[in-house]
Design an enzyme around this catalytic site. Structure first.
Site, PDB file in Angstrom:
ATOM      1  N   GLY A  47      86.076 -17.815 -51.776  1.00  0.00           N
ATOM      2  CA  GLY A  47      85.542 -16.511 -52.134  1.00  0.00           C
ATOM      3  C   GLY A  47      84.099 -16.423 -51.689  1.00  0.00           C
ATOM      4  O   GLY A  47      83.498 -17.427 -51.292  1.00  0.00           O
ATOM      5  N   GLN A  52      75.333 -13.854 -51.968  1.00  0.00           N
ATOM      6  CA  GLN A  52      75.279 -15.069 -51.147  1.00  0.00           C
ATOM      7  C   GLN A  52      74.877 -14.785 -49.702  1.00  0.00           C
ATOM      8  O   GLN A  52      74.517 -15.712 -48.969  1.00  0.00           O
ATOM      9  CB  GLN A  52      76.636 -15.796 -51.166  1.00  0.00           C
ATOM     10  CG  GLN A  52      76.953 -16.422 -52.508  1.00  0.00           C
ATOM     11  CD  GLN A  52      78.280 -17.145 -52.468  1.00  0.00           C
ATOM     12  OE1 GLN A  52      79.332 -16.537 -52.601  1.00  0.00           O
ATOM     13  NE2 GLN A  52      78.236 -18.457 -52.262  1.00  0.00           N
ATOM     14  N   CYS A 101      80.987 -24.643 -54.024  1.00  0.00           N
ATOM     15  CA  CYS A 101      80.389 -23.336 -53.748  1.00  0.00           C
ATOM     16  C   CYS A 101      79.707 -23.402 -52.391  1.00  0.00           C
ATOM     17  O   CYS A 101      79.013 -24.372 -52.098  1.00  0.00           O
ATOM     18  CB  CYS A 101      79.371 -22.988 -54.843  1.00  0.00           C
ATOM     19  SG  CYS A 101      78.570 -21.392 -54.586  1.00  0.00           S
ATOM     20  N   LEU A 102      79.894 -22.365 -51.590  1.00  0.00           N
ATOM     21  CA  LEU A 102      79.282 -22.344 -50.260  1.00  0.00           C
ATOM     22  C   LEU A 102      77.756 -22.321 -50.343  1.00  0.00           C
ATOM     23  O   LEU A 102      77.093 -22.685 -49.380  1.00  0.00           O
ATOM     24  CB  LEU A 102      79.789 -21.140 -49.466  1.00  0.00           C
ATOM     25  CG  LEU A 102      81.293 -21.158 -49.168  1.00  0.00           C
ATOM     26  CD1 LEU A 102      81.729 -19.833 -48.575  1.00  0.00           C
ATOM     27  CD2 LEU A 102      81.653 -22.310 -48.256  1.00  0.00           C
ATOM     28  N   HIS A 143      84.063 -17.577 -61.082  1.00  0.00           N
ATOM     29  CA  HIS A 143      83.032 -18.190 -60.233  1.00  0.00           C
ATOM     30  C   HIS A 143      82.329 -17.116 -59.401  1.00  0.00           C
ATOM     31  O   HIS A 143      81.087 -17.064 -59.364  1.00  0.00           O
ATOM     32  CB  HIS A 143      83.681 -19.246 -59.330  1.00  0.00           C
ATOM     33  CG  HIS A 143      82.734 -19.864 -58.340  1.00  0.00           C
ATOM     34  ND1 HIS A 143      82.374 -21.189 -58.373  1.00  0.00           N
ATOM     35  CD2 HIS A 143      82.059 -19.325 -57.281  1.00  0.00           C
ATOM     36  CE1 HIS A 143      81.510 -21.430 -57.397  1.00  0.00           C
ATOM     37  NE2 HIS A 143      81.310 -20.317 -56.710  1.00  0.00           N
ATOM     38  N   GLU A 144      83.122 -16.264 -58.728  1.00  0.00           N
ATOM     39  CA  GLU A 144      82.527 -15.260 -57.840  1.00  0.00           C
ATOM     40  C   GLU A 144      81.706 -14.248 -58.628  1.00  0.00           C
ATOM     41  O   GLU A 144      80.613 -13.855 -58.206  1.00  0.00           O
ATOM     42  CB  GLU A 144      83.602 -14.566 -57.004  1.00  0.00           C
ATOM     43  CG  GLU A 144      84.325 -15.473 -56.022  1.00  0.00           C
ATOM     44  CD  GLU A 144      83.398 -16.323 -55.168  1.00  0.00           C
ATOM     45  OE1 GLU A 144      82.283 -15.863 -54.844  1.00  0.00           O
ATOM     46  OE2 GLU A 144      83.771 -17.461 -54.840  1.00  0.00           O
ATOM     47  N   HIS A 147      78.203 -15.089 -59.566  1.00  0.00           N
ATOM     48  CA  HIS A 147      77.160 -14.864 -58.548  1.00  0.00           C
ATOM     49  C   HIS A 147      76.485 -13.503 -58.755  1.00  0.00           C
ATOM     50  O   HIS A 147      75.341 -13.316 -58.334  1.00  0.00           O
ATOM     51  CB  HIS A 147      77.763 -14.908 -57.142  1.00  0.00           C
ATOM     52  CG  HIS A 147      78.015 -16.290 -56.616  1.00  0.00           C
ATOM     53  ND1 HIS A 147      77.011 -17.176 -56.337  1.00  0.00           N
ATOM     54  CD2 HIS A 147      79.170 -16.932 -56.312  1.00  0.00           C
ATOM     55  CE1 HIS A 147      77.530 -18.306 -55.870  1.00  0.00           C
ATOM     56  NE2 HIS A 147      78.843 -18.193 -55.847  1.00  0.00           N
TER      57      HIS A 147
HETATM   58 NI    NI Z   1      80.048 -19.785 -55.122  1.00  0.00          NI
END
Ligand code: NI
Length: 179
Positions: A47, A52, A101-102, A143-144, A147
């Site tokens: 995701g 981000q 996480c990216l 999680h998303e 952010h």
């Molecule tokens: Ni993340």
């Protein structure tokens, strides 16, 4: 196709509370969604949230049609564009599982999340989304959406001894370039 740079932990733009989207089905919004999908896929992400890539809006994308090489054993989550989301846990049950996480490349941590949630919001056309989900799908959404309120998964962990490098914790998983 535009793949954007993904901000990493320490960048103050990841700590903002994002603004709601007010205009749907616009060229600008469709371009943003397209860029986010390109960026998520290029990074093999489960995701991606707009903050981000430095965009201060309540917009996340997640899900894949095929198994994600970063999470080969995980159930499929349908490809979704979710805007202005609201998450409601359906009971008190939580479960721990590993997340990456990216924006926190190379690491995984054991994170508690609600097991079963309802989430609502809109897609990029302004059509409503209303789903009740559990397990990995529920985890990805939580999680998303974190952010969008400036939270990265390490701030949800209760035991930081359960944070480590992916290559050490899971030596069998071939890491992508970004994790
Ligand atoms: Ni993340």
């Amino acid at each position: 196709m535009t793949v954007h740079a993904i901000l990493k932990m320490g960048d103050a733009r990841l700590l903002r509370v994002a603004q709601p989207v007010t205009h749907f089905d616009t060229d600008e919004l469709h371009l943003l969604v397209s860029d986010m999908l390109d960026t998520m896929r290029a990074a093999n992400g489960a995701g991606l949230a707009a903050p981000q890539i430095g965009v201060d809006l309540q917009l996340v994308v997640f899900g894949t049609r095929e198994a994600n090489p970063r999470y080969p054993d995980r159930p499929l989550v349908p490809p979704t564009v979710l805007i202005n989301p609201v998450i409601t846990p359906l009971d008190d049950a939580e479960e721990d599982d590993w997340e990456g996480c990216l924006s926190v490349p190379g690491l995984r941590g054991l994170v508690p999340r609600w097991s079963k949630i309802r989430y609502t919001g809109f897609d990029q056309y302004g059509d409503p989304i209303d789903r009740t989900v559990e397990g990995f799908h529920a985890r990805v959404v939580q999680h998303e959406c974190d952010h969008l309120i400036g939270r990265l998964y390490p701030t949800r962990m209760r035991d930081l001894t359960q944070l480590g490098y992916t290559e050490v914790l899971f030596p069998g998983i071939a890491p992508s370039d970004d994790d």
